[in-house]
Design a protein around this motif. Structure first.
Motif, PDB file in Angstrom:
ATOM      1  N   TYR B  69     -42.556  -2.354 -28.905  1.00 33.34           N
ATOM      2  CA  TYR B  69     -42.631  -3.790 -28.590  1.00 33.34           C
ATOM      3  C   TYR B  69     -43.942  -4.332 -29.150  1.00 33.34           C
ATOM      4  CZ  TYR B  69     -45.111  -1.319 -24.897  1.00 33.34           C
ATOM      5  OH  TYR B  69     -45.928  -0.458 -24.223  1.00 33.34           O
ATOM      6  N   GLU B 222     -39.285  -8.257 -24.594  1.00 33.74           N
ATOM      7  CA  GLU B 222     -39.536  -8.563 -26.005  1.00 33.74           C
ATOM      8  C   GLU B 222     -38.392  -9.387 -26.605  1.00 33.74           C
ATOM      9  OE1 GLU B 222     -42.346  -7.457 -27.598  1.00 33.74           O
ATOM     10  OE2 GLU B 222     -41.882  -7.874 -29.690  1.00 33.74           O
ATOM     11  N   SER B 226     -39.268 -12.830 -28.277  1.00 33.79           N
ATOM     12  CA  SER B 226     -39.006 -12.962 -29.716  1.00 33.79           C
ATOM     13  C   SER B 226     -38.037 -14.112 -29.994  1.00 33.79           C
ATOM     14  CB  SER B 226     -38.462 -11.648 -30.286  1.00 33.79           C
ATOM     15  OG  SER B 226     -37.161 -11.404 -29.814  1.00 33.79           O
TER      16      SER B 226
END
Lengths: 345, 345, 345, 345
Positions: B69, B222, B226
C-alpha cells in the motif's frame, strides 16, 4: 432450543425467561431436574440469537437443538440435489471437472486451454473476467470482452461456462454469457449480493469464505435457496490457517461433512486451496478420494506468463495426467469421471 | 522486491528471471554474493504477485521490500489525518466516542439512547437500519425509516450519524441521512463496493474483516484512497480466534500497529469485539489506554429486549460510568475525551 | 450433561443411552418434550467425553452443563486467591510488576536490570536460566549459574525471583533458587510435568499455551490444584493469530474472562504478547486498564545486544516511564501499583 | 540472511549493522542498489533471531534465505529415509498401516483388535498405556500392564508396537516393550523431552502440534536428528481451525509439502484428525491419494464402550473395507499396501 437455568435459580428468574419467550411467540416445555431446571423452547427458534438467552439473569447456558439452516439440510431433503445443465449432471454419479485459466487474458489463450482441458475430459470451462484483487493496482480482468472469449471457447468445445460475478449489478450482463454464476470466497457473506442470487435463474457456484465455518457457509446457501433458487453448488477452496508454506489449507474433511449435512453438490478447488502447482495434483486426487462431486482446476498454456495465479496453474500435460489418475480413484468409491474426448478440431 | 536465486543456479535461469522482469517493465539490480545471487527489482512492484516470482526455475525466494500500500502509509503522509465533520475532529487530540443501539428499532428507542449517550459525552450516534445477518430469517433492519429515526435523534442532540451501508446501490439513499458511511467487517474485501466508495463525498468507517491481516485491511483502505476519497477511519472490531468464550477477540495491539503504519485514525469496537456486556467496559478502557482515536459502543435502554446484539449492549448507566473512567485514562497519554454535556431537553 | 435425542427417536435407543449412563454410574432425569426427549445426567460428568455420547444412535447432541474444571472455578471459591510470598501479595488490591531480562546472560547484566526495575517499583525479578528454544542451535541458557545470578540480584534489591522450569527433573534444583516456578506456554499441556507441580511447595506461574482456549488453560491449572498446590498464577502471553506484524496477539479480553470464571490471579506478558518493544508499552497500559493483577515485562540494559528476545525488551528508562503511566490507570479501577523505591545502593 | 536497509539510511547505521554481524562472527556482502542497500549475511545464521536484526536502527526488513533446519531437509539428504524395523520398511514403496485401540483397556480387547487388523493387512499395533488427557479426572491409561498386553498381542500376530511416551523418565520402561516411540502433539515442543530422544535407539513417531507450522515441526525433528537419532517418522494428526464440526482439521496438504522439504517418512492419523468415525474412512483414502507413507488408525471391537476416543474408532469390519479401498488408490501413484494376511489362529 434448550435453556439451562443455574443451580439454585430464583423462581422469578425462571418465570421471566418463560415470559420473554412467550412474548416472542414460543411455547416452553419446563422440566425440573435434580440440579437444574431445563426449558425446551418449541417452534422455529432460528430467529432468536442464542446469546440473548444466555445473558438473561439466572440462565446458565442455552443451546440450539436444530441447525439454523433448513432448506439446504439433508433432513429437509434426503436425496442428493442433481443439477442438470444442458445435459451435464452435477451432483450425480459422475464427478464433473471444471478447468480453465485463472483470468481470461486473450481469445487465443482461452481457446488453447479449452481445447486441451476438454480433450482430457473437463466438461466446464472456468475463467475470470472480473477479478477480485486485494490490491487496487493489480490486473482487474478484461470485463465483458473476457466473457465473450470464454463463451466462444466453451461453445467451440461443447463445454459449459462458469465465471465469477462480483456484485449484483453485474448479474444481468454476466448471465448473458455464463451457465453458472460463481460467488468468490470474499463475497460469501456479502448478504445483499447472495440475497439477490435467490431470484436468479442460473445455478450458483458458492465458494467457502476463507475463515468461514461450514455452518456459516450453509447459511449463505440458505439465503439463496430461501429466495427461490434451488441450484447451489458448494466449493471448498481452502481456509486460512497458520501454515504459510501453502497459500491456504484445503479442508478436505469439509467434503464428507457437507455430504452428510446437506443434499447440495460439493466441489473442491485445489488450485486456490494450495496456491502451488506441484501441490494441486496430490490434493485433487485427495478430494476425489474423499468423495467430491467435482473439481475446479486452473490450467494455463504458459503458467509462468499468466497475469494472475500462474504459480498455481497446471500445464495442460499435467492436467491430462491428473485426469487419468482420478478416473481410477473415483471408481474405488463407485464414482465415474468422463473419458477423454475424441479429438475435435 | 528482492529475488534470491538458489545456490548453484544456472546462469540461464538468472537471465530468464531478468528478462521476465524486463518484459514487465522493471529494471533489475544484480548482486553476486558468495552463496546466492540477489536481484533487486526497481520500480513499483505492487502489481507483481510475489508467488509468480517464487515459482520461476532457479528462484529460491522473493520478498517485497516495500509495503503493497502507498497512500494510506505513514511513509507517504507523515502527519495524522484529521477528519473534520461539522466541527467534530476525528484523529485529533480528542478521542471521539460513538454510541447508540445495534439496530434502530423505533423512534422512541433511538431518542432515548441519543439523549443518554450525548449527555455522557458521545459525539456520534450509531445505529443499523440495514443489517447484515448470517441468517436470512433474522431481523434485517427497518430500512429507510430507521435512517430517519437516526437522523432526527442525532439532530435533536447535536450529534453526527454513522450507519452501515451494505452495497453500492444503497450509497445514495443512506448518504441523505448519514454523516459517515460504515463498511461492515464482512464487506471489507467486497471490492466492487469499496471501489465505489472511493468517489463518495463522505468519510468511510472501515471495519476490519474477521480474519483479515492488518495489511489486507490497509489494502482495502488503499482502494478507497486511490479512488479519491481521503477520509477513511479504521475500526478494529475483533478477529476470529479459537477462544469461544468471547464472540471475537478484540485485537488491541492493532491500535499501536496501525498508528505506526498509517496516518489514518483508528477506532475500536469492544461491543462486537467481545459480544458480552460485562467485557465491553474493561476492553473499552484498554483500547483507550493503547491509544485508540475513538470507540464505537452499543448502548440500549433495555438490552434484554433488543432485536439484535442485546447481549453486548451497555445500559445507559454503565456507559456513563465508562466515560468517567476513560476520561482519566486518556489524559495519561496526553489525549482528551469530551465532557458530559449540559442537560438539553 | 444434557443429552438431546433426535426427533422421532426409537424408544429402544433412548433406553440404550440410559443403560449406558447407568453402567457408568450416573442417574438420568428423563424429560419428554413436544419434539425432543431430553436426558439430564446427574453426577460428576467431567470424566465422560461429550463426543462419546454424541455418537450414540438416536442422540442428536450432548452438552456439558457445568464447566469441566472445579477447584479453579469461582463457583467453587468465591473470593480472589491472594498468594503471599515473603510479604508480597499477588492477587490483592495491588497490581504486582515482574520485570527482568529474557535470559540471564551475566551477573553484571542481571544486577543492572534488577537495580533499575526495582527502583521503578517492580517487586519480582524474572530471567531465564533454562530456555526453551525452537531451534537446537540457539542459546539454551546459562543453567544453574544463571539461577545464582538471579538469586543474588534479587536478594540485593529485595525482590522475589520467578524463572522457568522446563521439566519435572529440574524442579528440585530450580526450587533452591526461585520463589515462583514458571511454566512456559509450550508446556501448558505437558501433563506429566504439570501433574508433578501439584505436589510442589512453590507458587506456579502458568502461561497460556499459544493456541489454548481459556478452558484448556484452566484445566491445566486444575491439574495443579487437584494435586494439592493451590497457588497458581495465570499469565496471558499472546495467542497465535493470522496477524504477522506482531509475534503473537495478546488477548487482553482473557483478563476479564478469567477474572469472572476463576478466583486465581491473572497476569499479562506484553513482551512475548507482541514481540515488539514499541508495542509493549501501550499493551501494558491496556492490560492494567482491563484489570490485570500484574504484568511480566522484559527489560534489558542493552536490548540490541541481548542473547534472546532483544527485540521485545524495554530500555530501563522506558520501563520507568511505563510504571508512571500505569500507576494512574490502576487507580481508575481502584487498584494500586507500588511506588518507586528509595535509592538503594 | 538478507538484510534490507531503509531508503535514505544513514551510512553510520549501515556500519553499525555490519559491525554487529561481525561481532557475531559473520561475513557480510554489501550491495548498493538504486533505492536500498542490501546486506547478505554469510555463514550459518540459524542461531540469529531475525527479529533482532529487524529492530536495528535503519533496517527495513530481514529475511532468512535458508531454512532454519538442516539435517531433516531434502537439500541435506536427497533420498528418502527408509527405516527398517524387523524387516518392516517405513518410508519405502509400501505404505505401512498402523492400527489398534486408542487406549489399551484389557488383554482381551487388545488381542481381538490385533487379530482383526493384522488379518486386514496392518503391520504395526498401536495403543496407549500412558494417556495425556486434558482433564485430571479422565482415564489416564493402564501403565506398564497396558504395555505388556500390547507386546503380547503384537507378538502373537507378528506385528510391531508403537505407543506414546509422555516424558523422558518413561523412556527406559516403555522401550522394553515398544518398537517405536510416539511423541504426542502436545509434546512436540517439549524441548527437554525431544532433546532426550536424540540419544534413544528407537525410531520416533513425531506428531505435529495442534497449531504448529510445518517449519516448527521440522525444527522439532531437527532436535532429534541433531542428537544422533536419525529415525524419525512424522505424523500429521490434524490442526486446530475454526471448524467445530470436526475435532481437528486434517491438513492433507502437509503430506506433499513435507515430502518436498524433507527426506523423512510422513504418516497421517485421520482418527485424531477428524474425531468422527464416519469421516475417518474418506480422509484415510485422501491421505493415501496425496502420497502418505502410511496411516495410523484407531480400531476398537466395541467403539461405543471405549474408555477413550470411541467416537473416532472404526469397527473392525470398516477397517477391512478401508484397506481394500486404499490398496487400489496406492497403486494409482505407484505405491503398494500389504495384502490381507492368511488366517493365523
Amino acid at each position: 432450543m434448550v435453556i439451562i437455568m443455574e443451580k439454585g435459580v430464583d423462581e422469578k428468574q425462571i418465570e421471566y425467561v418463560i415470559e420473554r419467550l412467550d412474548s416472542l411467540g414460543f411455547d416452553v416445555h419446563r422440566s425440573t431436574g435434580v440440579d437444574h431446571t431445563l426449558l425446551g423452547v418449541i417452534g422455529n427458534t432460528s430467529k432468536i440469537d442464542v446469546r440473548d438467552m444466555q445473558i438473561l439473569p439466572g440462565v446458565s447456558d442455552a443451546y440450539r437443538i436444530s441447525a439454523p439452516y433448513k432448506l439446504v439440510s439433508r433432513e429437509f431433503k434426503h436425496s442428493n440435489t442433481v443439477i442438470d445443465i444442458k445435459g451435464i449432471k452435477i451432483g450425480g454419479p459422475e464427478a464433473v471437472i471444471i478447468a480453465g485459466p485463472c483470468s481470461v487474458e486473450s481469445g487465443e489463450q482461452t481457446l488453447v486451454v479449452a481445447e486441451r482441458v476438454s480433450a482430457a475430459g473437463a466438461k466446464i470451462l472456468r475463467g475470470g473476467a472480473f477479478k477480485p484483487r486485494s490490491s487496487p493496482y493489480s490486473f482487474q480482468g478484461l470485463g465483458e470482452q473476457g466473457l465473450k472469449y470464454l463463451r466462444e471457447a466453451a461453445d467451440k468445445f461443447n463445454m459449459l461456462v462458469v465465471t465469477e460475478v462480483m456484485d449484483k449489478d453485474q448479474i444481468p450482463l454476466v448471465s448473458e454469457y455464463t451457465d453458472i454464476i460463481q460467488v468468490g470466497a470474499r463475497n460469501m457473506q456479502n448478504f445483499s449480493f447472495i440475497k439477490a442470487l435467490g431470484t436468479v435463474k442460473k445455478p450458483i457456484f458458492l465458494k467457502r469464505g476463507i475463515s468461514a465455518t461450514i455452518e456459516e457457509w450453509l447459511m449463505s446457501a440458505e439465503y439463496i435457496l430461501s429466495g427461490g433458487n434451488k441450484d447451489v453448488i458448494l466449493c471448498e477452496r481452502g481456509i486460512r490457517t497458520f501454515e504459510t508454506y501453502t497459500r491456504n489449507t484445503l479442508d478436505i474433511s469439509a467434503i464428507p461433512v457437507v455430504k452428510k449435512l446437506s443434499h447440495l453438490p460439493i466441489f473442491a478447488d485445489p488450485s486456490h486451496g494450495t496456491g502451488l502447482r506441484d501441490k494441486v495434483i496430490p490434493m485433487a486426487r485427495a478430494a476425489i478420494a474423499a468423495g467430491a462431486d467435482g473439481l475446479m482446476i486452473e490450467v494455463h498454456p504458459e503458467p509462468e506468463k499468466a497475469l494472475s495465479d500462474g504459480a498455481q496453474s497446471l500445464y495442460p500435460d499435467q492436467f491430462e495426467e491428473l485426469m487419468d489418475q482420478i478416473r481410477v480413484i473415483a471408481e474405488v468409491i463407485g464414482r465415474k469421471i468422463s473419458n477423454k474426448a475424441e479429438k475435435v478440431r
